[in-house]
Write a protein that holds these residues in place. Structure first.
Motif, PDB file in Angstrom:
ATOM      1  N   TYR A 122     -11.718   1.107   8.565  1.00 12.41           N
ATOM      2  CA  TYR A 122     -11.698  -0.301   8.168  1.00 12.41           C
ATOM      3  C   TYR A 122     -10.249  -0.773   8.023  1.00 12.41           C
ATOM      4  CZ  TYR A 122     -16.632   0.531   7.071  1.00 12.41           C
ATOM      5  OH  TYR A 122     -17.963   0.856   7.144  1.00 12.41           O
ATOM      6  N   LYS A 123      -9.620  -1.028   9.144  1.00 17.33           N
ATOM      7  CA  LYS A 123      -8.195  -1.372   9.127  1.00 17.33           C
ATOM      8  C   LYS A 123      -7.922  -2.698   8.438  1.00 17.33           C
ATOM      9  CE  LYS A 123      -7.981  -3.701  13.686  1.00 17.33           C
ATOM     10  NZ  LYS A 123      -7.628  -5.042  13.203  1.00 17.33           N
ATOM     11  N   ASP A 124      -8.825  -3.656   8.545  1.00 18.69           N
ATOM     12  CA  ASP A 124      -8.577  -4.991   8.005  1.00 18.69           C
ATOM     13  C   ASP A 124      -8.595  -4.985   6.471  1.00 18.69           C
ATOM     14  OD1 ASP A 124      -8.617  -5.883  10.697  1.00 18.69           O
ATOM     15  OD2 ASP A 124     -10.807  -5.951  10.611  1.00 18.69           O
ATOM     16  N   ALA A 125      -9.599  -4.336   5.900  1.00 13.34           N
ATOM     17  CA  ALA A 125      -9.659  -4.224   4.441  1.00 13.34           C
ATOM     18  C   ALA A 125      -8.469  -3.426   3.923  1.00 13.34           C
ATOM     19  CB  ALA A 125     -10.964  -3.551   4.019  1.00 13.34           C
ATOM     20  N   ALA A 126      -8.090  -2.381   4.646  1.00  9.59           N
ATOM     21  CA  ALA A 126      -6.944  -1.562   4.234  1.00  9.59           C
ATOM     22  C   ALA A 126      -5.658  -2.369   4.276  1.00  9.59           C
ATOM     23  CB  ALA A 126      -6.824  -0.339   5.139  1.00  9.59           C
ATOM     24  N   ALA A 127      -5.499  -3.197   5.302  1.00  8.26           N
ATOM     25  CA  ALA A 127      -4.288  -4.006   5.439  1.00  8.26           C
ATOM     26  C   ALA A 127      -4.155  -4.991   4.281  1.00  8.26           C
ATOM     27  CB  ALA A 127      -4.304  -4.764   6.769  1.00  8.26           C
ATOM     28  N   VAL A 128      -5.254  -5.603   3.896  1.00  7.13           N
ATOM     29  CA  VAL A 128      -5.233  -6.542   2.769  1.00  7.13           C
ATOM     30  C   VAL A 128      -4.920  -5.806   1.477  1.00  7.13           C
ATOM     31  CG1 VAL A 128      -6.617  -8.109   1.366  1.00  7.13           C
ATOM     32  CG2 VAL A 128      -6.790  -8.200   3.857  1.00  7.13           C
ATOM     33  N   MET A 129      -5.536  -4.644   1.276  1.00  6.82           N
ATOM     34  CA  MET A 129      -5.338  -3.871   0.049  1.00  6.82           C
ATOM     35  C   MET A 129      -3.891  -3.391  -0.078  1.00  6.82           C
ATOM     36  SD  MET A 129      -6.898  -2.628  -2.670  1.00  6.82           S
ATOM     37  CE  MET A 129      -8.645  -2.583  -2.271  1.00  6.82           C
ATOM     38  N   VAL A 130      -3.354  -2.824   0.996  1.00  4.48           N
ATOM     39  CA  VAL A 130      -1.973  -2.326   0.965  1.00  4.48           C
ATOM     40  C   VAL A 130      -0.996  -3.486   0.803  1.00  4.48           C
ATOM     41  CG1 VAL A 130      -0.166  -1.137   2.259  1.00  4.48           C
ATOM     42  CG2 VAL A 130      -2.508  -0.290   2.347  1.00  4.48           C
ATOM     43  N   GLY A 131      -1.236  -4.569   1.540  1.00  2.88           N
ATOM     44  CA  GLY A 131      -0.347  -5.724   1.468  1.00  2.88           C
ATOM     45  C   GLY A 131      -0.338  -6.383   0.103  1.00  2.88           C
ATOM     46  N   SER A 132      -1.499  -6.479  -0.517  1.00  4.96           N
ATOM     47  CA  SER A 132      -1.591  -7.085  -1.845  1.00  4.96           C
ATOM     48  C   SER A 132      -0.893  -6.218  -2.887  1.00  4.96           C
ATOM     49  CB  SER A 132      -3.057  -7.278  -2.232  1.00  4.96           C
ATOM     50  OG  SER A 132      -3.703  -8.172  -1.330  1.00  4.96           O
ATOM     51  N   THR A 133      -1.019  -4.902  -2.742  1.00  6.91           N
ATOM     52  CA  THR A 133      -0.321  -3.978  -3.644  1.00  6.91           C
ATOM     53  C   THR A 133       1.182  -4.125  -3.486  1.00  6.91           C
ATOM     54  OG1 THR A 133      -2.172  -2.415  -3.462  1.00  6.91           O
ATOM     55  CG2 THR A 133      -0.093  -1.559  -4.331  1.00  6.91           C
ATOM     56  N   LEU A 134       1.634  -4.239  -2.248  1.00 10.48           N
ATOM     57  CA  LEU A 134       3.062  -4.433  -1.975  1.00 10.48           C
ATOM     58  C   LEU A 134       3.559  -5.736  -2.592  1.00 10.48           C
ATOM     59  CD1 LEU A 134       5.732  -3.757  -0.501  1.00 10.48           C
ATOM     60  CD2 LEU A 134       4.785  -4.932   1.512  1.00 10.48           C
ATOM     61  N   GLU A 135       2.812  -6.812  -2.444  1.00 12.42           N
ATOM     62  CA  GLU A 135       3.216  -8.108  -3.005  1.00 12.42           C
ATOM     63  C   GLU A 135       3.386  -8.024  -4.519  1.00 12.42           C
ATOM     64  OE1 GLU A 135       1.102 -11.611  -1.940  1.00 12.42           O
ATOM     65  OE2 GLU A 135       0.913 -11.055   0.172  1.00 12.42           O
ATOM     66  N   GLU A 136       2.442  -7.370  -5.187  1.00 12.02           N
ATOM     67  CA  GLU A 136       2.537  -7.271  -6.651  1.00 12.02           C
ATOM     68  C   GLU A 136       3.719  -6.386  -7.053  1.00 12.02           C
ATOM     69  OE1 GLU A 136       1.806  -7.909 -10.657  1.00 12.02           O
ATOM     70  OE2 GLU A 136       1.221  -9.011  -8.835  1.00 12.02           O
ATOM     71  N   HIS A 137       3.974  -5.339  -6.282  1.00  8.21           N
ATOM     72  CA  HIS A 137       5.133  -4.483  -6.568  1.00  8.21           C
ATOM     73  C   HIS A 137       6.426  -5.288  -6.466  1.00  8.21           C
ATOM     74  CE1 HIS A 137       7.241  -0.641  -6.941  1.00  8.21           C
ATOM     75  NE2 HIS A 137       8.026  -1.013  -5.951  1.00  8.21           N
ATOM     76  N   ILE A 138       6.516  -6.120  -5.440  1.00 15.23           N
ATOM     77  CA  ILE A 138       7.690  -6.965  -5.245  1.00 15.23           C
ATOM     78  C   ILE A 138       7.836  -7.948  -6.412  1.00 15.23           C
ATOM     79  CG2 ILE A 138       8.611  -8.859  -3.829  1.00 15.23           C
ATOM     80  CD1 ILE A 138       7.509  -7.364  -1.389  1.00 15.23           C
ATOM     81  N   ARG A 139       6.729  -8.525  -6.831  1.00 13.56           N
ATOM     82  CA  ARG A 139       6.767  -9.474  -7.948  1.00 13.56           C
ATOM     83  C   ARG A 139       7.246  -8.785  -9.230  1.00 13.56           C
ATOM     84  NH1 ARG A 139       3.927 -12.056 -12.065  1.00 13.56           N
ATOM     85  NH2 ARG A 139       2.484 -10.319 -12.251  1.00 13.56           N
ATOM     86  N   GLN A 140       6.740  -7.578  -9.477  1.00 13.38           N
ATOM     87  CA  GLN A 140       7.148  -6.847 -10.676  1.00 13.38           C
ATOM     88  C   GLN A 140       8.619  -6.423 -10.598  1.00 13.38           C
ATOM     89  OE1 GLN A 140       5.510  -6.422 -13.451  1.00 13.38           O
ATOM     90  NE2 GLN A 140       3.606  -7.368 -12.750  1.00 13.38           N
ATOM     91  N   LEU A 141       9.097  -6.102  -9.405  1.00 13.13           N
ATOM     92  CA  LEU A 141      10.516  -5.781  -9.230  1.00 13.13           C
ATOM     93  C   LEU A 141      11.386  -6.985  -9.597  1.00 13.13           C
ATOM     94  CD1 LEU A 141      10.641  -3.745  -5.880  1.00 13.13           C
ATOM     95  CD2 LEU A 141      11.300  -2.919  -8.145  1.00 13.13           C
ATOM     96  N   CYS A 142      10.938  -8.166  -9.206  1.00  9.22           N
ATOM     97  CA  CYS A 142      11.686  -9.384  -9.541  1.00  9.22           C
ATOM     98  C   CYS A 142      11.741  -9.589 -11.053  1.00  9.22           C
ATOM     99  CB  CYS A 142      11.043 -10.596  -8.871  1.00  9.22           C
ATOM    100  SG  CYS A 142      11.329 -10.704  -7.093  1.00  9.22           S
ATOM    101  N   ILE A 143      10.614  -9.441 -11.716  1.00  4.23           N
ATOM    102  CA  ILE A 143      10.562  -9.615 -13.166  1.00  4.23           C
ATOM    103  C   ILE A 143      11.482  -8.609 -13.846  1.00  4.23           C
ATOM    104  CG2 ILE A 143       9.069  -9.422 -15.202  1.00  4.23           C
ATOM    105  CD1 ILE A 143       6.770 -10.460 -13.431  1.00  4.23           C
ATOM    106  N   LYS A 144      11.418  -7.358 -13.404  1.00  5.69           N
ATOM    107  CA  LYS A 144      12.249  -6.315 -13.997  1.00  5.69           C
ATOM    108  C   LYS A 144      13.737  -6.611 -13.849  1.00  5.69           C
ATOM    109  CE  LYS A 144      13.411  -1.411 -13.580  1.00  5.69           C
ATOM    110  NZ  LYS A 144      13.147  -0.141 -12.857  1.00  5.69           N
ATOM    111  N   ASN A 145      14.096  -7.202 -12.711  1.00 10.45           N
ATOM    112  CA  ASN A 145      15.509  -7.422 -12.418  1.00 10.45           C
ATOM    113  C   ASN A 145      15.976  -8.843 -12.700  1.00 10.45           C
ATOM    114  OD1 ASN A 145      16.602  -4.801 -11.078  1.00 10.45           O
ATOM    115  ND2 ASN A 145      14.590  -5.106 -10.137  1.00 10.45           N
ATOM    116  N   GLY A 146      15.209  -9.588 -13.487  1.00 12.72           N
ATOM    117  CA  GLY A 146      15.648 -10.895 -13.956  1.00 12.72           C
ATOM    118  C   GLY A 146      15.575 -12.010 -12.931  1.00 12.72           C
TER     119      GLY A 146
END
Length: 222
Positions: A122-146
């Motif tokens: 199921y490549k499509d569901a996996a792509a959404v899941m991995v991409g959404s996890t990446l987006e949240e990681h990026i958002r948390q990195l921004c918060i951590k770094n001001g």
């Protein structure tokens, strides 16, 4: 808002609480009380701060909301004590270390689910899941770094796009320009999956995305 900003804001709230407590007056019939206006300012400002840092489900928020509920000096004292505890957590580095550990566990669970999707084809569901996890990681990195994760439009806060956050993180040297380019490519696959453009990427690309995001998140930690 970075750690020094959070520490300064906590200090300001403690001072506001102490200023409120200094207005304590005794009434033979009603007992002691503090200035109602200052108490309301202290309560509203502190709850807004705690909500922004921890969220409304956190014990600090629910406890402050519960104990600072009137104009009694004891309410103010309890509120000050909670803010002092928060300030100690911020100064001691516990705030983001704990949040980082929790986020890492949650992200690991999401990536594991994505792995199961990939194993089942199921490549499509996996792509959404991995991409959404990446987006949240990026958002948390921004918060951590001001770095602000919102911008103002028409007087209202609007969440910044992941691509914008990615650029700002690279500009601040949180990770390299090469990482920025790869993250952009991963976000592109995620967007295609989310918008039903399933023919514009293949299973092998999502598998590479999964492995790359897992490595990136382990290397660029919260």
């Amino acid at each position: 808002m970075n750690l020094s900003d959070l520490e300064m804001r906590a200090k300001q709230l403690i001072e506001l609480g102490e200023k409120t407590l200094a207005t304590k007056k005794s009434n033979p019939q009603m007992g002691s009380s503090v200035d109602a206006g200052l108490q309301q300012e202290f309560r509203s400002s502190a709850l807004s701060f705690i909500d922004r840092v921890f969220g409304r489900e956190h014990p600090h928020y629910t406890e402050f909301f519960r104990v600072v509920d009137g104009n009694w000096p004891s309410d103010t004292e309890k509120g000050i004590a909670i803010i002092r505890a928060i300030k100690s957590e911020i100064c001691g580095g516990w705030l983001f270390s704990v949040k980082g550990l929790v986020a890492a566990e949650v992200f690991a669970d999401f990536l594991e689910m994505a792995s199961h999707f990939l194993d089942s084809g199921y490549k499509d569901a996996a792509a959404v899941m991995v991409g959404s996890t990446l987006e949240e990681h990026i958002r948390q990195l921004c918060i951590k770094n001001g770095l602000d994760v919102h911008e103002e439009k028409d007087g209202n806060p609007v969440a910044k796009k992941a691509d914008r956050l990615n650029s700002e993180l690279a500009a601040k040297n949180i990770y390299s320009k090469l990482d920025q380019k790869v993250v952009t490519a991963w976000l592109d696959i995620r967007n295609k999956a989310a918008h039903g453009k399933y023919g514009e990427y293949n299973l092998a690309q999502v598998q590479q995305m999964y492995a790359g995001v897992a490595e990136f998140m382990a290397r660029v930690r919260l």
